[in-house]
Design an enzyme around this catalytic site. Structure first.
Site, PDB file in Angstrom:
ATOM      1  N   ASN A  22      -1.922  -7.244  10.790  1.00 37.25           N
ATOM      2  CA  ASN A  22      -1.975  -8.518  10.278  1.00 37.25           C
ATOM      3  C   ASN A  22      -1.708  -9.749  11.353  1.00 37.25           C
ATOM      4  OD1 ASN A  22      -2.444  -8.975   7.547  1.00 37.25           O
ATOM      5  ND2 ASN A  22      -0.806  -7.174   7.648  1.00 37.25           N
ATOM      6  N   ASN A 117       5.337 -14.171   3.533  1.00 40.52           N
ATOM      7  CA  ASN A 117       5.400 -12.952   3.807  1.00 40.52           C
ATOM      8  C   ASN A 117       4.270 -12.235   2.957  1.00 40.52           C
ATOM      9  OD1 ASN A 117       6.444 -10.280   4.201  1.00 40.52           O
ATOM     10  ND2 ASN A 117       6.707  -9.966   1.744  1.00 40.52           N
ATOM     11  N   HIS A 119       2.503  -9.022   1.381  1.00 41.16           N
ATOM     12  CA  HIS A 119       3.024  -7.868   0.474  1.00 41.16           C
ATOM     13  C   HIS A 119       1.778  -7.210   0.256  1.00 41.16           C
ATOM     14  CE1 HIS A 119       5.773  -4.981  -1.498  1.00 41.16           C
ATOM     15  NE2 HIS A 119       4.849  -5.169  -2.575  1.00 41.16           N
ATOM     16  N   ASP A 155      10.419 -10.037  -2.212  1.00 47.68           N
ATOM     17  CA  ASP A 155       8.946  -9.978  -2.447  1.00 47.68           C
ATOM     18  C   ASP A 155       9.012 -10.859  -3.851  1.00 47.68           C
ATOM     19  OD1 ASP A 155       8.322  -8.281  -0.386  1.00 47.68           O
ATOM     20  OD2 ASP A 155       8.509  -6.570  -1.731  1.00 47.68           O
ATOM     21  N   GLU A 184      -6.027  -8.225   3.094  1.00 45.48           N
ATOM     22  CA  GLU A 184      -4.736  -8.851   3.831  1.00 45.48           C
ATOM     23  C   GLU A 184      -5.011  -9.716   4.990  1.00 45.48           C
ATOM     24  OE1 GLU A 184      -1.363  -6.403   4.681  1.00 45.48           O
ATOM     25  OE2 GLU A 184      -1.683  -4.797   3.241  1.00 45.48           O
TER      26      GLU A 184
HETATM   27  C1  GRF Z   1       1.231  -4.566   5.648  1.00 46.58           C
HETATM   28  O1  GRF Z   1       0.608  -3.676   4.705  1.00 46.58           O
HETATM   29  C2  GRF Z   1       1.920  -5.631   5.044  1.00 46.58           C
HETATM   30  O2  GRF Z   1       1.267  -6.080   3.848  1.00 46.58           O
HETATM   31  C3  GRF Z   1       3.412  -5.010   4.940  1.00 46.58           C
HETATM   32  O3  GRF Z   1       3.264  -4.358   5.917  1.00 46.58           O
HETATM   33  C4  GRF Z   1       2.270  -3.769   6.592  1.00 46.58           C
HETATM   34  C5  GRF Z   1       2.150  -4.362   8.221  1.00 46.58           C
HETATM   35  O4  GRF Z   1       0.771  -3.936   8.782  1.00 46.58           O
HETATM   36  N1  GRF Z   1       4.157  -5.923   4.638  1.00 46.58           N
HETATM   37  P1  GRF Z   1       0.338  -4.407  10.100  1.00 46.58           P
HETATM   38  O5  GRF Z   1       1.774  -4.103  11.042  1.00 46.58           O
HETATM   39  O6  GRF Z   1       0.123  -5.861   9.776  1.00 46.58           O
HETATM   40  O7  GRF Z   1      -0.643  -3.758  10.570  1.00 46.58           O
END
Ligand code: GRF
Length: 424
Positions: A22, A117, A119, A155, A184
């Site tokens: 992310n 955040n 999720h 959350d 995401e």
């Molecule tokens: C993601 O699935 C996010 O939604 C959750 O943790 C994971 C992190 O993945 N909170 P990355 O480190 O961004 O690949």
């Protein structure tokens, strides 16, 4: 709206714990010019081995690890250490992108309304760890991801963006998680862009998305977007009434008390008529705030007084009680059939390019011999609208008043203009 200025980039930190996909999507978007109001100052991890730290450095963003294991069960001490780094860097916004620690009030309180955040489920379903796996095990048909403001409830903060993902035949938790992750990587940059451009307004559990410039116009089509509308009044009753009359339109309504830009100072209301006074207020507040502004001016015209107090209604005497007493005194010897009067309201709606819509509403009635009712405000207790069995406007209750009043009629006449303006 291409001619709106982009605010100066806001100093943003990203907190991670692991692989950092992310984070990578945010940095790639920034590199592609998609997050003009965001500046990535810093990446922080509680885990010194997080792959995301290398990703940050590859993008030229300073990356720091503050290992929670050095704080031996002292969560708050760990967060104070993080907070002091954030504050040393003047960080304004924080993104939790796979930050796998439950937060304490230390960080939550310092960044209230300024921390996001992501999720991997459609909250409030499946909070906590492994949201994707929980969803798959439960057997839902649809899952997805949620970007929300961070509050003390894990959350549980107000939702900004959600994106859905179908569960397909033959799925397993990993396949579902991979499909969610692709969403995401769209949801988080979109939410951060809205935040740093100042386009989010938290109203209780609801987050209003204000109309404005966007890097993601196509994704935004799936979101409810509102037009900010300033009601140029400090009178909370009036603003509440107008808000109720405009229910159902995609508007985010502000009173003069709720905006953070400075107002125009005292506005003179010395025009010869209601429309002129409403226009003076609308122009002054529109120009001071840049927002679409709706202003009104209204008055009571009593036939036995040759139309007085009219445009002077709010200045007829010092307080509401004194005004009503003075009016009843002046009409003491006037018989019922000669006590005819009307409430008149003019509304002026002004836009940022000098657009203007005006409307007028009238309510006919008579002046009572004594005040009655405890709803409404101003002259409502002494005004008996025609056709309501001699009940005063203050006794009729907000539902009827908000339908028949002079202000309701003027606002109703403004509605088509507001519908056009607020539509995409
Ligand atoms: C993601 O699935 C996010 O939604 C959750 O943790 C994971 C992190 O993945 N909170 P990355 O480190 O961004 O690949």
């Amino acid at each position: 709206m291409p001619d709106e200025p982009v605010p100066p980039p806001r100093r943003t930190a990203v907190l991670i714990s692991g692989r950092g996909t992310n984070l990578e999507s945010l940095l790639n978007e920034k590199r592609a010019g998609k997050l003009p109001a965001t500046e990535f100052i810093l990446v922080l991890s509680n885990n010194p081995g997080a792959k995301g730290l290398d990703i940050a450095r590859e993008h030229g963003v300073p990356a720091i690890a503050i290992d929670h294991r050095g704080f031996r069960k002292d969560r708050e001490g760990h967060e104070r250490a993080i907070l002091s780094v954030l504050q040393d860097h003047d960080v304004e916004f924080v993104v939790l992108a796979g930050y796998m620690r439950v937060l304490t009030p230390v960080l939550v309180g310092a960044y209230e309304g300024r921390m996001l955040n992501i999720h991997p489920s459609l909250l409030p379903a499946f909070p906590g760890v492994r949201g994707q796996e929980q969803a798959w095990e439960y057997g839902v048909r649809v899952s997805g991801c949620t970007v929300h403001f961070v509050t003390e409830e894990m959350d549980g903060g107000p939702v900004i963006v959600q994106r859905t993902v179908p569960v397909l035949a033959g799925d397993d938790p990993d396949r579902l998680a991979a499909r969610i992750l692709r969403e995401e990587h769209k949801a988080l940059p979109l939410a951060l862009d809205l935040l740093t451009r100042g386009r989010l307004r938290i109203r209780g559990r609801h987050v209003e998305i204000l109309r404005g410039n966007s890097s993601y116009p196509l994704l935004e089509r799936e979101l409810p977007v509102s037009l900010p509308l300033l009601i140029a009044t400090g009178n909370a009753h009036k603003a509440e009434e107008i808000g109720a009359m405009l229910a159902g339109l995609p508007l985010s309504i502000y009173t003069t008390e709720q905006i953070d830009t400075p107002g125009p100072g005292e506005v003179r209301e010395d025009a010869p008529d209601y429309e002129g006074n409403a226009r003076l207020k609308a122009i002054a507040w529109q120009e001071a705030t840049g927002k679409w502004t709706l202003a009104d001016d209204s008055g009571l015209e009593v036939d036995a007084l040759d139309g007085r107090p009219g445009v002077q209604s709010s200045r007829y005497a010092a307080t509401t009680e004194e005004r009503n007493r003075k009016l009843l005194g002046e009409l003491r010897d006037v018989p019922e059939e000669k006590r005819t009067a009307r409430f008149v309201c003019s509304v002026v709606l002004r836009g940022p390019r000098g657009e203007e819509h005006t409307a007028r509403g009238v309510l006919e009635g008579r002046i009572a011999f004594e005040p009655s009712g405890d709803g409404g405000f101003g002259y409502d207790p002494v005004f008996l609208p025609d056709g309501y069995g001699g009940e005063s406007l203050a006794s009729l209750g907000p539902e009827i008043k908000n339908r028949i009043s002079h202000r309701a009629r003027a606002i109703e006449a403004t509605r088509p203009a507001l519908e056009r303006i607020s539509a995409w």
